[in-house]
Design an enzyme around this catalytic site. Sequence first.
Site, mmCIF file in Angstrom:
data_model
loop_
_atom_site.group_PDB
_atom_site.id
_atom_site.type_symbol
_atom_site.label_atom_id
_atom_site.label_comp_id
_atom_site.label_asym_id
_atom_site.label_seq_id
_atom_site.Cartn_x
_atom_site.Cartn_y
_atom_site.Cartn_z
ATOM 1 N N ASP A 51 28.912 14.314 -2.536
ATOM 2 C CA ASP A 51 28.205 14.941 -3.495
ATOM 3 C C ASP A 51 26.825 14.872 -3.511
ATOM 4 O OD1 ASP A 51 27.257 15.530 -5.903
ATOM 5 O OD2 ASP A 51 28.559 14.524 -7.250
ATOM 6 N N ASP B 71 0.795 -1.355 0.057
ATOM 7 C CA ASP B 71 0.125 -0.031 -0.077
ATOM 8 C C ASP B 71 0.769 1.370 -0.024
ATOM 9 O OD1 ASP B 71 -2.274 -1.207 0.069
ATOM 10 O OD2 ASP B 71 -2.358 -1.325 2.273
ATOM 11 N N ARG C 198 36.805 14.593 -6.357
ATOM 12 C CA ARG C 198 35.751 15.421 -7.164
ATOM 13 C C ARG C 198 35.598 16.829 -6.551
ATOM 14 N NH1 ARG C 198 32.316 12.159 -8.456
ATOM 15 N NH2 ARG C 198 30.508 12.300 -7.335
ATOM 16 N N HIS D 104 20.455 17.572 -13.050
ATOM 17 C CA HIS D 104 20.944 17.832 -14.435
ATOM 18 C C HIS D 104 19.784 18.520 -15.224
ATOM 19 C CE1 HIS D 104 23.870 14.251 -14.076
ATOM 20 N NE2 HIS D 104 24.191 14.962 -12.996
ATOM 21 N N HIS E 269 27.266 20.824 -15.834
ATOM 22 C CA HIS E 269 25.784 20.686 -16.397
ATOM 23 C C HIS E 269 25.074 21.831 -15.854
ATOM 24 C CE1 HIS E 269 24.909 18.735 -12.512
ATOM 25 N NE2 HIS E 269 25.790 18.279 -12.308
ATOM 26 N N TYR F 16 40.077 10.024 -10.774
ATOM 27 C CA TYR F 16 39.729 8.946 -9.817
ATOM 28 C C TYR F 16 40.745 7.686 -10.016
ATOM 29 C CZ TYR F 16 35.474 11.683 -9.886
ATOM 30 O OH TYR F 16 34.735 12.628 -10.064
ATOM 31 N N HIS G 299 28.712 7.680 -9.162
ATOM 32 C CA HIS G 299 27.391 7.839 -8.602
ATOM 33 C C HIS G 299 27.110 6.872 -7.542
ATOM 34 C CE1 HIS G 299 25.469 10.494 -11.826
ATOM 35 N NE2 HIS G 299 26.382 10.953 -11.283
ATOM 36 N N GLU H 124 33.054 20.185 -6.851
ATOM 37 C CA GLU H 124 32.182 20.647 -7.573
ATOM 38 C C GLU H 124 31.444 21.706 -6.931
ATOM 39 O OE1 GLU H 124 28.588 17.969 -7.772
ATOM 40 O OE2 GLU H 124 28.077 18.924 -9.790
ATOM 41 N N ASP I 46 23.767 21.263 -6.266
ATOM 42 C CA ASP I 46 24.689 19.899 -6.432
ATOM 43 C C ASP I 46 26.167 20.377 -6.218
ATOM 44 O OD1 ASP I 46 25.844 17.711 -7.427
ATOM 45 O OD2 ASP I 46 25.337 18.091 -9.579
ATOM 46 N N GLU J 145 32.723 20.903 -12.181
ATOM 47 C CA GLU J 145 33.052 19.591 -11.316
ATOM 48 C C GLU J 145 34.135 18.701 -12.037
ATOM 49 O OE1 GLU J 145 30.156 16.614 -10.881
ATOM 50 O OE2 GLU J 145 28.638 17.731 -12.203
ATOM 51 N N HIS K 255 34.400 12.215 -16.657
ATOM 52 C CA HIS K 255 33.009 12.736 -16.835
ATOM 53 C C HIS K 255 33.107 14.178 -17.339
ATOM 54 C CE1 HIS K 255 33.552 14.587 -13.142
ATOM 55 N NE2 HIS K 255 33.839 13.477 -12.589
HETATM 56 N N1 GLY Z 1 26.030 15.212 -8.747
HETATM 57 C C1 GLY Z 1 26.005 14.191 -9.313
HETATM 58 C C2 GLY Z 1 26.058 14.502 -10.871
HETATM 59 O O1 GLY Z 1 26.405 15.559 -11.191
HETATM 60 O O2 GLY Z 1 25.950 13.725 -11.755
HETATM 61 MN MN MN Z 2 27.001 17.263 -10.648
#
Ligand code: GLY
Ligand code: MN
Length: 461
Positions: A280, A55, A423, A381, A374, A402, A263, A425, A291, A398, A370
């Site tokens: 993050d 439920d 990282r 995003h 963004h 790694y 992630h 950011e 973010d 960011e 990456h």
């Molecule tokens: N903060 C996670 C990303 O930008 O993908």
């Molecule tokens: Mn991000």
Amino acid sequence: MKRAFFHALLVFLPLQLFAQTPSEWQAHRAELLRHLSEKSVAILKANPEYLRNGDVEYDYRQSSNFYYLTGVPEKESMLILAPSGINVRELGRRVKEILFVMPRNPMAETWEGIRLGPQGAKEQLGFEAVFTNDRFEEFAERALANADTIYMETERASMNAPLNESLDFIKRARERFPNVVVADPRKMLHPMREIKSAGEIALLRKAITITCVGHREVMRSAQAGMREYELQAMLEYVFTQNGSERLGFPSIVGSGPNSCILHYRAGNRVINRGEVIVIDLGAEYGMYTADVTRTIPISGKFTKEQAAIYQIVYDAQEAAFQKIKPGAAYREPHEASARVVTEGLLKLGILKGTVEENLKSRAYAEFFLHGSNHYIGLDVHDVGTYGPLKPGVLITVEPGIYISEATAQKHGLDKKYVNIGVRIEDDVLVTPTGYELLSGSAPRSIAEIEALMAETGKFEN
Ligand code: GLY
Ligand code: MN
């Protein structure tokens, strides 16, 4: 009279706390109406509610596009926009926008909470024509009778999957009005959402400030022996305590080897002395999300190797900031970061060869996996054109490096580099002359982080 005033105050208070007014949502609808051709109709729908188990439903969050146009947080709501107008007998005239919401229902509201109802939507959200959602198809049919195009969002679905509600509606509409062409409203909405209004920027500033308060608290309180979820709990406590209604996305708190999982979601790993943690996350405020990432050494001081990697990422971020101004290509900050990361890894002997060779082969991408930018907004995003930067746009910056066990092995690196994920950011606003750093209240430099980590925190045990 007095009671009515008090009631109105109660109803308006939450909206005012979030600093967004109906005039903003009205302005968004007016702009979309200006983009629509005379004989088109746009139909937008609230997010469905999804069953989790038994439920229990998943926490409900409104569709970002629907919220952007209406300010309505409720499920089972729809919006019809028609530039040439739809005749509304009840008002005795044609209107260009009609909202549909759930009917008031004392029994349902006892279980689920107070609903806006048509009257509430008119009073609080500045709509003229609001009906209960059982009238939606009647008005949609009336609007489509004179239309040549219907703008409606649909999600991708495989050929043999059952039709969802939106696809079913489109199928039925196309059968009855075969000359109506179906088009995607996102191609108009996404460029609109890219540039934020003053009200949206105020909400984003608040979300970012709250997120930075969380980062500061964790820097003070984090200690070896804690588990990742303890840091997550501290952060999320601070967010809620400061008025954030939910997270913008699941919190990433990755220690040791998990610092190299981009992630990773905070888990139950014990954080050992000498490890770094990538943190993050983003508080959502008034539906807009921050973010911000910080990487901290659990022992309060970075090792020599951690500091060397950290400083490259920091310098890469600084180089990216310098590129942010109106007219800059969307990729320029990332390219500046990639160059600094390449130079730094060459200096440490982690990459071999020349800067230009490495940039050409994108060798850095084995470490910096990456993109470094963004948009942020209603979605973490967020949507936009990816065209040249413009004033009023918010982007993240960011860069990261790694070095997982596998990466270290592949490049024959000393084990002191293994499991260093870094990282950093930050969230920046593009201004008419350059940029404004909005997340500067969370320490970023090695010296600032180490100084704050030496302080005592309120969550320390
Ligand atoms: N903060 C996670 C990303 O930008 O993908
Ligand atoms: Mn991000």
